[in-house]
Design a protein around this motif. Structure first.
Motif, PDB file in Angstrom:
ATOM      1  N   HIS A 173      -5.873   4.658   6.003  1.00 25.34           N
ATOM      2  CA  HIS A 173      -5.684   3.231   5.126  1.00 25.34           C
ATOM      3  C   HIS A 173      -6.693   2.391   4.166  1.00 25.34           C
ATOM      4  CE1 HIS A 173      -4.177  -0.305   3.893  1.00 25.34           C
ATOM      5  NE2 HIS A 173      -4.661  -0.808   5.006  1.00 25.34           N
TER       6      HIS A 173
ATOM      7  N   CYS B  28      -0.763   4.071   0.972  1.00 22.90           N
ATOM      8  CA  CYS B  28      -1.050   5.523   1.577  1.00 22.90           C
ATOM      9  C   CYS B  28       0.097   6.569   2.797  1.00 22.90           C
ATOM     10  CB  CYS B  28      -2.655   5.280   1.890  1.00 22.90           C
ATOM     11  SG  CYS B  28      -2.177   4.124   3.920  1.00 22.90           S
TER      12      CYS B  28
ATOM     13  N   CYS C 123       0.803   3.521   5.840  1.00 27.12           N
ATOM     14  CA  CYS C 123       1.488   2.884   4.906  1.00 27.12           C
ATOM     15  C   CYS C 123       3.262   2.732   5.003  1.00 27.12           C
ATOM     16  CB  CYS C 123       1.601   1.913   4.666  1.00 27.12           C
ATOM     17  SG  CYS C 123      -0.130   1.194   4.966  1.00 27.12           S
TER      18      CYS C 123
ATOM     19  N   CYS D   9       0.537  -1.513  -0.119  1.00 25.22           N
ATOM     20  CA  CYS D   9      -0.135   0.228  -0.115  1.00 25.22           C
ATOM     21  C   CYS D   9       1.386   1.253  -0.064  1.00 25.22           C
ATOM     22  CB  CYS D   9      -0.826   0.059   0.990  1.00 25.22           C
ATOM     23  SG  CYS D   9      -1.895   1.981   1.431  1.00 25.22           S
TER      24      CYS D   9
HETATM   25 ZN   LIG Z   1      -1.941   2.111   3.554  1.00 22.21          ZN
END
Ligand SMILES: [Zn+2]
Ligand SMILES: CNc1nc2cc3nc[nH]c(=O)c3cc2[nH]1
Length: 381
Positions: free
Chosen positions: A344, A315, A318, A313
Protein backbone atom coordinates in the motif's frame (compact mmCIF):
# COMPACT_ATOMS: atom_id res chain seq x y z
CA UNK A 1 11.56 10.98 -32.12
CA UNK A 2 15.10 10.72 -30.74
CA UNK A 3 16.84 7.35 -30.71
CA UNK A 4 16.07 6.10 -27.21
CA UNK A 5 18.65 3.31 -27.38
CA UNK A 6 21.85 4.22 -25.55
CA UNK A 7 25.32 2.74 -25.85
CA UNK A 8 25.59 -0.19 -23.41
CA UNK A 9 26.05 1.07 -19.85
CA UNK A 10 25.27 4.71 -20.38
CA UNK A 11 22.06 6.46 -19.36
CA UNK A 12 20.86 9.49 -21.33
CA UNK A 13 18.33 12.05 -20.13
CA UNK A 14 15.67 13.59 -22.40
CA UNK A 15 14.10 16.80 -21.09
CA UNK A 16 10.55 16.31 -22.41
CA UNK A 17 8.59 19.29 -21.03
CA UNK A 18 8.98 22.16 -18.57
CA UNK A 19 5.92 23.10 -16.50
CA UNK A 20 4.35 26.31 -17.89
CA UNK A 21 2.35 27.08 -14.75
CA UNK A 22 5.17 28.91 -12.96
CA UNK A 23 7.31 26.20 -11.35
CA UNK A 24 10.70 24.67 -12.22
CA UNK A 25 9.10 21.22 -12.46
CA UNK A 26 9.87 19.23 -15.57
CA UNK A 27 8.97 15.95 -17.23
CA UNK A 28 11.90 13.88 -18.45
CA UNK A 29 12.90 10.40 -19.49
CA UNK A 30 16.08 8.67 -18.38
CA UNK A 31 16.94 6.06 -21.05
CA UNK A 32 18.98 3.19 -19.62
CA UNK A 33 20.16 -0.23 -20.90
CA UNK A 34 17.46 -1.75 -18.65
CA UNK A 35 14.66 0.43 -19.98
CA UNK A 36 13.32 3.97 -19.64
CA UNK A 37 12.56 5.83 -16.41
CA UNK A 38 9.85 8.52 -16.54
CA UNK A 39 10.78 11.49 -14.31
CA UNK A 40 10.03 12.87 -11.77
CA UNK A 41 10.48 9.41 -10.24
CA UNK A 42 10.42 7.88 -6.76
CA UNK A 43 12.90 4.99 -6.32
CA UNK A 44 12.07 2.28 -3.73
CA UNK A 45 15.06 1.36 -1.59
CA UNK A 46 16.26 -2.25 -1.74
CA UNK A 47 19.26 -1.89 0.59
CA UNK A 48 20.63 -5.45 0.60
CA UNK A 49 19.05 -6.45 -2.72
CA UNK A 50 15.46 -6.64 -1.64
CA UNK A 51 12.76 -4.02 -1.17
CA UNK A 52 11.82 -5.40 2.24
CA UNK A 53 8.63 -7.45 2.26
CA UNK A 54 7.87 -7.44 -1.46
CA UNK A 55 9.25 -9.26 -4.52
CA UNK A 56 10.22 -8.08 -8.01
CA UNK A 57 6.80 -9.26 -9.28
CA UNK A 58 5.06 -6.99 -6.76
CA UNK A 59 7.35 -4.10 -7.80
CA UNK A 60 6.36 -4.61 -11.43
CA UNK A 61 2.67 -4.71 -10.48
CA UNK A 62 3.27 -1.40 -8.68
CA UNK A 63 5.04 -0.10 -11.81
CA UNK A 64 8.27 0.66 -9.92
CA UNK A 65 10.71 1.61 -12.66
CA UNK A 66 14.01 1.66 -10.76
CA UNK A 67 15.17 0.45 -7.33
CA UNK A 68 18.21 1.18 -5.18
CA UNK A 69 20.90 -1.04 -3.70
CA UNK A 70 23.62 -0.03 -1.22
CA UNK A 71 27.32 -0.59 -1.74
CA UNK A 72 28.02 -0.49 2.02
CA UNK A 73 25.55 -3.26 2.88
CA UNK A 74 26.25 -5.48 -0.14
CA UNK A 75 30.05 -5.34 0.26
CA UNK A 76 29.63 -6.59 3.84
CA UNK A 77 26.99 -9.21 3.01
CA UNK A 78 26.91 -11.24 0.75
CA UNK A 79 30.04 -9.33 -0.58
CA UNK A 80 30.40 -7.73 -3.99
CA UNK A 81 32.56 -10.68 -5.05
CA UNK A 82 29.73 -13.17 -4.51
CA UNK A 83 27.17 -10.97 -6.29
CA UNK A 84 29.63 -10.64 -9.17
CA UNK A 85 30.13 -14.41 -9.34
CA UNK A 86 26.35 -14.84 -9.41
CA UNK A 87 26.13 -12.64 -12.50
CA UNK A 88 25.68 -9.20 -10.99
CA UNK A 89 22.93 -7.60 -8.96
CA UNK A 90 20.19 -7.61 -11.61
CA UNK A 91 20.49 -11.35 -12.12
CA UNK A 92 21.10 -12.09 -8.42
CA UNK A 93 17.83 -10.44 -7.37
CA UNK A 94 15.92 -11.20 -10.63
CA UNK A 95 15.23 -7.53 -11.38
CA UNK A 96 15.54 -6.69 -15.11
CA UNK A 97 14.66 -2.98 -14.85
CA UNK A 98 17.08 -0.15 -13.92
CA UNK A 99 18.98 -0.04 -10.65
CA UNK A 100 21.00 2.61 -8.84
CA UNK A 101 23.58 2.02 -6.12
CA UNK A 102 24.72 4.55 -3.54
CA UNK A 103 28.51 4.75 -3.12
CA UNK A 104 28.76 3.78 0.55
CA UNK A 105 30.20 6.95 2.09
CA UNK A 106 26.93 8.02 3.65
CA UNK A 107 26.25 4.55 5.10
CA UNK A 108 29.78 4.29 6.53
CA UNK A 109 29.03 7.41 8.56
CA UNK A 110 25.48 6.54 9.48
CA UNK A 111 25.96 2.86 10.30
CA UNK A 112 29.50 1.62 10.88
CA UNK A 113 31.61 1.82 14.01
CA UNK A 114 35.15 3.14 14.55
CA UNK A 115 35.32 4.86 11.19
CA UNK A 116 38.34 6.95 10.25
CA UNK A 117 38.35 9.24 7.23
CA UNK A 118 41.58 10.27 5.47
CA UNK A 119 42.45 11.61 2.03
CA UNK A 120 42.71 8.00 0.88
CA UNK A 121 39.19 7.04 1.95
CA UNK A 122 37.22 5.67 4.91
CA UNK A 123 38.35 2.83 7.16
CA UNK A 124 35.53 1.34 9.23
CA UNK A 125 34.29 -1.65 11.17
CA UNK A 126 31.22 -3.53 9.99
CA UNK A 127 28.04 -2.89 11.99
CA UNK A 128 27.35 -6.62 11.50
CA UNK A 129 30.42 -8.28 13.00
CA UNK A 130 33.03 -5.61 13.66
CA UNK A 131 35.25 -6.80 10.79
CA UNK A 132 37.53 -4.11 9.31
CA UNK A 133 36.85 -2.66 5.87
CA UNK A 134 38.02 0.20 3.71
CA UNK A 135 36.22 2.27 1.08
CA UNK A 136 38.04 4.62 -1.26
CA UNK A 137 36.74 6.32 -4.40
CA UNK A 138 38.44 3.60 -6.47
CA UNK A 139 37.13 0.73 -4.30
CA UNK A 140 33.59 2.14 -4.30
CA UNK A 141 33.52 2.42 -8.11
CA UNK A 142 35.01 -1.07 -8.43
CA UNK A 143 32.31 -2.53 -6.15
CA UNK A 144 29.48 -0.67 -7.89
CA UNK A 145 30.66 -1.79 -11.33
CA UNK A 146 30.88 -5.38 -10.08
CA UNK A 147 27.28 -5.06 -8.83
CA UNK A 148 26.43 -3.64 -12.25
CA UNK A 149 23.83 -0.95 -11.43
CA UNK A 150 22.82 1.29 -14.34
CA UNK A 151 23.53 4.40 -12.24
CA UNK A 152 26.41 4.48 -9.76
CA UNK A 153 27.21 7.30 -7.36
CA UNK A 154 30.48 9.11 -6.76
CA UNK A 155 32.17 8.35 -3.42
CA UNK A 156 31.58 11.43 -1.29
CA UNK A 157 31.56 12.58 2.30
CA UNK A 158 28.20 13.68 3.62
CA UNK A 159 29.48 15.88 6.49
CA UNK A 160 27.59 15.58 9.79
CA UNK A 161 25.06 18.44 9.88
CA UNK A 162 26.60 19.54 13.18
CA UNK A 163 29.99 20.24 11.59
CA UNK A 164 31.14 23.86 11.38
CA UNK A 165 31.80 25.76 8.18
CA UNK A 166 35.55 25.29 8.32
CA UNK A 167 35.17 21.50 8.38
CA UNK A 168 32.55 21.70 5.62
CA UNK A 169 34.89 23.62 3.31
CA UNK A 170 37.69 21.09 3.79
CA UNK A 171 35.26 18.23 3.25
CA UNK A 172 33.88 19.74 0.01
CA UNK A 173 37.37 20.12 -1.42
CA UNK A 174 38.17 16.49 -0.59
CA UNK A 175 34.87 15.28 -2.06
CA UNK A 176 35.79 17.10 -5.29
CA UNK A 177 39.22 15.39 -5.32
CA UNK A 178 37.42 12.09 -4.68
CA UNK A 179 35.07 12.76 -7.63
CA UNK A 180 38.08 13.15 -9.94
CA UNK A 181 39.43 9.83 -8.62
CA UNK A 182 36.01 8.20 -9.22
CA UNK A 183 36.00 9.42 -12.83
CA UNK A 184 39.48 7.93 -13.37
CA UNK A 185 38.42 4.61 -11.86
CA UNK A 186 35.10 4.51 -13.80
CA UNK A 187 35.28 2.08 -16.74
CA UNK A 188 32.36 3.77 -18.61
CA UNK A 189 31.47 0.28 -19.77
CA UNK A 190 28.09 -0.55 -18.23
CA UNK A 191 27.29 1.94 -15.48
CA UNK A 192 26.74 5.70 -15.52
CA UNK A 193 28.40 7.81 -12.86
CA UNK A 194 26.49 10.62 -11.15
CA UNK A 195 28.36 13.34 -9.21
CA UNK A 196 27.14 14.49 -5.78
CA UNK A 197 27.04 18.13 -4.65
CA UNK A 198 27.47 18.92 -0.96
CA UNK A 199 27.50 22.22 0.93
CA UNK A 200 25.11 21.78 3.85
CA UNK A 201 22.70 24.67 4.25
CA UNK A 202 25.21 27.29 3.05
CA UNK A 203 24.17 28.76 -0.33
CA UNK A 204 27.67 30.01 -1.13
CA UNK A 205 29.22 26.59 -0.46
CA UNK A 206 26.46 24.88 -2.50
CA UNK A 207 27.23 27.22 -5.42
CA UNK A 208 30.98 26.65 -5.16
CA UNK A 209 30.63 22.87 -4.95
CA UNK A 210 28.03 22.72 -7.74
CA UNK A 211 30.49 24.53 -10.00
CA UNK A 212 33.30 22.12 -9.10
CA UNK A 213 31.16 18.99 -9.52
CA UNK A 214 29.33 20.11 -12.65
CA UNK A 215 32.63 21.10 -14.26
CA UNK A 216 33.00 17.32 -14.71
CA UNK A 217 30.77 16.25 -17.63
CA UNK A 218 28.64 13.39 -16.22
CA UNK A 219 25.31 11.72 -17.17
CA UNK A 220 23.61 13.07 -14.03
CA UNK A 221 24.09 14.94 -10.77
CA UNK A 222 22.80 14.53 -7.21
CA UNK A 223 22.24 16.83 -4.28
CA UNK A 224 23.71 15.18 -1.18
CA UNK A 225 23.87 16.42 2.37
CA UNK A 226 20.13 16.81 2.83
CA UNK A 227 17.65 14.78 4.88
CA UNK A 228 20.25 14.50 7.63
CA UNK A 229 18.11 15.93 10.42
CA UNK A 230 17.64 19.49 9.17
CA UNK A 231 14.20 21.14 9.42
CA UNK A 232 12.01 20.45 6.36
CA UNK A 233 11.73 24.18 5.61
CA UNK A 234 15.55 24.48 5.67
CA UNK A 235 15.87 21.52 3.30
CA UNK A 236 13.22 22.97 0.95
CA UNK A 237 14.95 26.37 0.91
CA UNK A 238 18.34 24.74 0.33
CA UNK A 239 17.00 22.65 -2.55
CA UNK A 240 15.18 25.66 -4.04
CA UNK A 241 18.57 27.37 -4.25
CA UNK A 242 20.78 24.45 -5.23
CA UNK A 243 18.67 22.35 -7.65
CA UNK A 244 18.65 25.04 -10.39
CA UNK A 245 22.46 25.20 -10.12
CA UNK A 246 22.63 21.72 -11.68
CA UNK A 247 22.57 21.45 -15.50
CA UNK A 248 19.06 21.84 -16.95
CA UNK A 249 19.59 19.01 -19.46
CA UNK A 250 20.77 16.40 -16.95
CA UNK A 251 18.82 14.45 -14.29
CA UNK A 252 18.84 16.02 -10.81
CA UNK A 253 18.69 13.43 -7.98
CA UNK A 254 17.90 14.49 -4.39
CA UNK A 255 19.29 11.71 -2.18
CA UNK A 256 17.33 10.30 0.74
CA UNK A 257 14.23 12.43 0.27
CA UNK A 258 11.49 12.23 1.43
CA UNK A 259 7.96 12.67 2.69
CA UNK A 260 5.13 13.13 0.15
CA UNK A 261 5.25 16.90 0.85
CA UNK A 262 9.03 16.91 0.34
CA UNK A 263 8.61 15.15 -3.01
CA UNK A 264 5.99 17.58 -4.33
CA UNK A 265 7.88 20.63 -3.05
CA UNK A 266 11.26 19.54 -4.43
CA UNK A 267 9.74 18.65 -7.83
CA UNK A 268 8.55 22.28 -7.88
CA UNK A 269 12.20 23.31 -7.47
CA UNK A 270 13.34 21.19 -10.42
CA UNK A 271 14.31 17.83 -8.89
CA UNK A 272 13.79 14.71 -11.07
CA UNK A 273 14.78 11.69 -8.91
CA UNK A 274 14.14 10.73 -5.28
CA UNK A 275 14.81 7.76 -3.00
CA UNK A 276 13.63 7.23 0.57
CA UNK A 277 13.05 4.36 3.01
CA UNK A 278 9.97 6.15 4.38
CA UNK A 279 7.20 4.17 2.64
CA UNK A 280 8.77 0.77 3.29
CA UNK A 281 10.05 1.50 6.81
CA UNK A 282 6.75 3.13 7.91
CA UNK A 283 4.80 0.18 6.49
CA UNK A 284 6.73 -2.19 8.74
CA UNK A 285 5.93 0.05 11.67
CA UNK A 286 2.22 0.11 10.83
CA UNK A 287 2.19 3.74 9.63
CA UNK A 288 0.22 4.04 6.40
CA UNK A 289 0.04 7.00 4.02
CA UNK A 290 -3.40 7.90 2.67
CA UNK A 291 -5.03 10.71 0.69
CA UNK A 292 -6.59 11.83 4.00
CA UNK A 293 -3.37 11.79 5.98
CA UNK A 294 -1.34 9.18 7.92
CA UNK A 295 -3.06 6.20 9.55
CA UNK A 296 -1.62 4.20 12.48
CA UNK A 297 -3.12 0.78 11.83
CA UNK A 298 -2.74 -0.57 15.37
CA UNK A 299 -5.08 2.20 16.64
CA UNK A 300 -8.04 0.64 18.51
CA UNK A 301 -10.36 2.82 16.45
CA UNK A 302 -9.82 0.43 13.53
CA UNK A 303 -10.63 -2.78 15.46
CA UNK A 304 -13.98 -3.19 13.67
CA UNK A 305 -13.47 -0.81 10.79
CA UNK A 306 -14.58 -2.61 7.60
CA UNK A 307 -13.23 0.10 5.28
CA UNK A 308 -10.01 -0.18 3.26
CA UNK A 309 -6.96 1.75 4.45
CA UNK A 310 -7.77 4.40 1.83
CA UNK A 311 -11.11 4.25 -0.01
CA UNK A 312 -9.49 6.34 -2.78
CA UNK A 313 -6.64 3.84 -3.24
CA UNK A 314 -6.66 1.19 -5.99
CA UNK A 315 -3.88 -1.00 -4.56
CA UNK A 316 -4.27 -4.78 -3.86
CA UNK A 317 -4.32 -4.16 -0.10
CA UNK A 318 -7.11 -1.59 -0.33
CA UNK A 319 -9.10 -3.62 -2.86
CA UNK A 320 -8.95 -6.78 -0.77
CA UNK A 321 -8.67 -6.18 3.00
CA UNK A 322 -10.28 -4.14 5.78
CA UNK A 323 -8.55 -1.95 8.34
CA UNK A 324 -9.88 -4.36 10.96
CA UNK A 325 -8.02 -7.30 9.39
CA UNK A 326 -4.81 -5.31 8.80
CA UNK A 327 -4.87 -4.15 12.42
CA UNK A 328 -5.28 -7.78 13.55
CA UNK A 329 -2.37 -8.94 11.35
CA UNK A 330 -0.12 -6.19 12.68
CA UNK A 331 -1.07 -6.87 16.31
CA UNK A 332 -0.42 -10.59 15.74
CA UNK A 333 2.98 -9.87 14.23
CA UNK A 334 1.96 -11.68 11.05
CA UNK A 335 4.49 -11.54 8.19
CA UNK A 336 1.59 -10.83 5.84
CA UNK A 337 1.12 -7.46 7.59
CA UNK A 338 4.58 -6.39 6.38
CA UNK A 339 3.77 -7.27 2.79
CA UNK A 340 0.28 -5.73 2.66
CA UNK A 341 1.32 -2.51 4.40
CA UNK A 342 4.36 -2.17 2.13
CA UNK A 343 2.34 -2.79 -1.04
CA UNK A 344 0.00 0.00 0.00
CA UNK A 345 2.66 2.57 0.99
CA UNK A 346 4.74 1.95 -2.13
CA UNK A 347 1.60 2.31 -4.24
CA UNK A 348 0.86 5.61 -2.51
CA UNK A 349 4.34 7.04 -3.28
CA UNK A 350 4.50 5.69 -6.83
CA UNK A 351 0.95 6.79 -7.64
CA UNK A 352 1.66 10.27 -6.22
CA UNK A 353 4.59 10.59 -8.65
CA UNK A 354 2.38 9.43 -11.54
CA UNK A 355 -0.08 12.22 -10.64
CA UNK A 356 2.87 14.66 -10.44
CA UNK A 357 4.07 13.65 -13.93
CA UNK A 358 0.57 14.15 -15.38
CA UNK A 359 0.18 17.57 -13.72
CA UNK A 360 3.51 18.74 -15.18
CA UNK A 361 2.64 17.44 -18.66
CA UNK A 362 -0.68 19.32 -18.50
CA UNK A 363 0.92 22.58 -17.21
CA UNK A 364 -1.08 22.58 -13.98
CA UNK A 365 1.64 21.58 -11.50
CA UNK A 366 1.61 24.89 -9.58
CA UNK A 367 -2.05 24.33 -8.69
CA UNK A 368 -1.41 20.63 -7.95
CA UNK A 369 1.43 21.51 -5.54
CA UNK A 370 -0.55 24.30 -3.90
CA UNK A 371 -3.56 22.02 -3.29
CA UNK A 372 -1.37 19.16 -2.09
CA UNK A 373 0.44 21.44 0.37
CA UNK A 374 -2.79 22.96 1.67
CA UNK A 375 -4.22 19.49 2.28
CA UNK A 376 -1.02 18.26 3.96
CA UNK A 377 -0.96 21.28 6.26
CA UNK A 378 -4.65 20.82 7.14
CA UNK A 379 -4.02 17.11 7.92
CA UNK A 380 -1.06 17.92 10.17
CA UNK A 381 -3.12 20.48 12.10
ZN1 LIG B 1 -3.89 1.10 -0.93
C1 LIG C 1 18.04 9.45 4.31
N1 LIG C 1 18.75 10.66 4.04
C2 LIG C 1 19.83 10.65 3.25
N2 LIG C 1 20.26 9.58 2.54
C3 LIG C 1 21.41 9.98 1.90
C4 LIG C 1 22.30 9.32 1.09
C5 LIG C 1 23.43 9.99 0.62
N3 LIG C 1 24.34 9.33 -0.18
C6 LIG C 1 25.44 9.97 -0.59
N4 LIG C 1 25.71 11.29 -0.26
C7 LIG C 1 24.85 12.00 0.50
O1 LIG C 1 25.12 13.18 0.81
C8 LIG C 1 23.65 11.36 0.98
C9 LIG C 1 22.74 12.05 1.79
C10 LIG C 1 21.61 11.36 2.24
N5 LIG C 1 20.60 11.75 3.07
Amino acid sequence: KGDTRVPPGLVRFELLHEDQSGTKARRGRLNTPHGPIETPIFMPVGTVGSVKGVGPDDLKTLDAQIILGNTYHLMLRPTDALVGEMGGLHRFISWDRPMLTDSGGFQVFSLSEKRKITEEGAAFQSHLDGSRHFLSPERSIEIQETLGADVIMAFDECPPSTEDRAYLEKSLARTTRWLHRCVKAWSRERSSLFGIVQGGLHDDLRKRHAEEVCAVDLPGYALGGYSVGEAPEAMHAGVAYSAPLLPRDKPRYLMGVGTPLDLVTCVEHGVDMFDCVLPTRCARNGLLFTSEGKLVIRNAAYAKDPRPVDPACSCYTCRTFSRSYLRHLFAAGEILAMRLNTLHNLHYFLDLMAQVRRAIAEDRFAAFARDFRAKAVAQEA
